[in-house]
Design an enzyme around this catalytic site. Structure first.
Site, short mmCIF file in Angstrom:
data_model
loop_
_atom_site.label_atom_id
_atom_site.label_comp_id
_atom_site.label_asym_id
_atom_site.label_seq_id
_atom_site.Cartn_x
_atom_site.Cartn_y
_atom_site.Cartn_z
CB SER A 1 -0.92 0.47 1.02
OG SER A 1 -1.88 0.92 1.65
CE1 TYR B 1 -4.01 -1.88 4.77
CE2 TYR B 1 -3.78 -0.42 4.35
CZ TYR B 1 -3.72 -1.00 3.63
OH TYR B 1 -3.76 -1.24 2.75
C1 BGC Z 1 -5.98 1.66 2.39
C2 BGC Z 1 -7.62 2.56 1.90
C3 BGC Z 1 -6.79 4.15 2.30
C4 BGC Z 1 -6.03 4.23 0.76
C5 BGC Z 1 -5.85 5.66 0.91
C6 BGC Z 1 -5.04 1.68 1.13
O1 BGC Z 1 -4.00 1.02 1.83
O2 BGC Z 1 -6.35 0.66 1.99
O3 BGC Z 1 -7.84 2.27 3.44
O4 BGC Z 1 -8.52 4.76 1.37
O5 BGC Z 1 -5.05 2.97 1.11
O6 BGC Z 1 -4.92 5.99 1.36
#
Ligand code: BGC
Length: 255
Positions: free
Chosen positions: A143, A156
């Protein structure tokens, strides 16, 4: 076809980004292995869709937060299709909780599904690539938050920060074996993980305004990159991250 006869494991392959990866890879000729602990029906439907389109897929009863179940997925790939070529460690959850209110259970669950599963998926796949004496590819779906804080989603972020270092360190360790490890790091994608934002028009507008290209990614935007990497193109790339975020990390309010 770009992935003709290649065998690919996709954890969390029955929804969101995972589902798009599975469909895109199957359309390019890949044999697919997916897990089905969370949504058994969805997996059945997905496999039926792949088979109807002439592809091959198998579902494994596996909880990816358990190392032995990841091993089972690798073993199923070998038993069913004879070998493994690519693992996509995609399964992921988030709690949208902050440093002051994240519970031990929430923290452990996020770590187990996002980071521990990517670690053992990488380990078992790498052992299989070495045993097969073939090159191999590990793709971790990370991410933008492997690098960029998301206040209010701390477990996360910690898990994705760990995924960043997993990819770098495993990439360095496994390079001499011909095994590459690459992170694909999406920004905001229109999937179930983002429902709390996308179902609220005000929050959605705020998010879109923060993205330079002014839209969320579709899961297919991420799947395209996975297929490209799995095809063997960009074969000098390892121990690093490809960001697919519509520019969100570089955005600025400019005030
Ligand atoms: C997350 C989302 C978030 C996005 C952008 C992703 O990795 O799961 O919750 O909106 O990143 O910030």
């Amino acid at each position: 076809m770009l992935l003709d006869g290649k065998t690919m494991i996709v954890t969390g392959g029955n929804s969101g980004i995972g589902e798009a990866i599975v469909l895109a890879a199957a359309a390019e000729g890949a044999n697919i292995v997916i897990d089905y602990v969370a949504h058994p029906e969805a997996t059945k439907d997905l496999i039926a869709r792949i088979e109807k389109a002439g592809g091959k897929a198998v579902g494994v009863d596996a909880d990816v937060s358990k190392a032995e179940d990841l091993h089972k997925m690798v073993q199923t790939a070998v038993d069913t299709f004879g070998r493994l070529d690519v693992i996509v460690n995609n399964a992921g959850i988030e709690t949208r909780t902050g440093v002051l209110d994240t519970t031990e259970d929430e923290f452990e669950k996020v770590m187990a599904i996002n980071l521990k599963s990517a670690f053992f998926g990488t380990q078992f796949a790498a052992k299989q690539f070495i045993a097969q004496k073939t090159p191999g590819l590990v793709i971790n779906i990370s991410s933008v938050h492997e690098d960029w804080p998301m206040p209010g989603n701390i477990a996360y972020c910690v898990s994705k920060g760990g995924t960043r270092m997993l990819t770098r360190t495993a990439g360095v360790e496994l390079g001499p074996h011909g095994i590459r490890v690459v992170n694909v790091a999406p920004g905001a994608v229109d999937t179930p993980i983002n429902t709390s934002t996308t179902s609220d028009p005000e929050k959605l507008k705020q998010l879109e305004d923060a993205i330079p290209v002014r839209r969320l990614a579709e899961p297919e935007d991420i799947a395209d990159m996975v297929v490209f990497l799995a095809s063997g193109k960009a074969s000098y790339m390892t121990a690093t991250t490809v960001f697919i975020d519509g520019g969100i990390m570089q955005g600025s309010v400019g005030l």
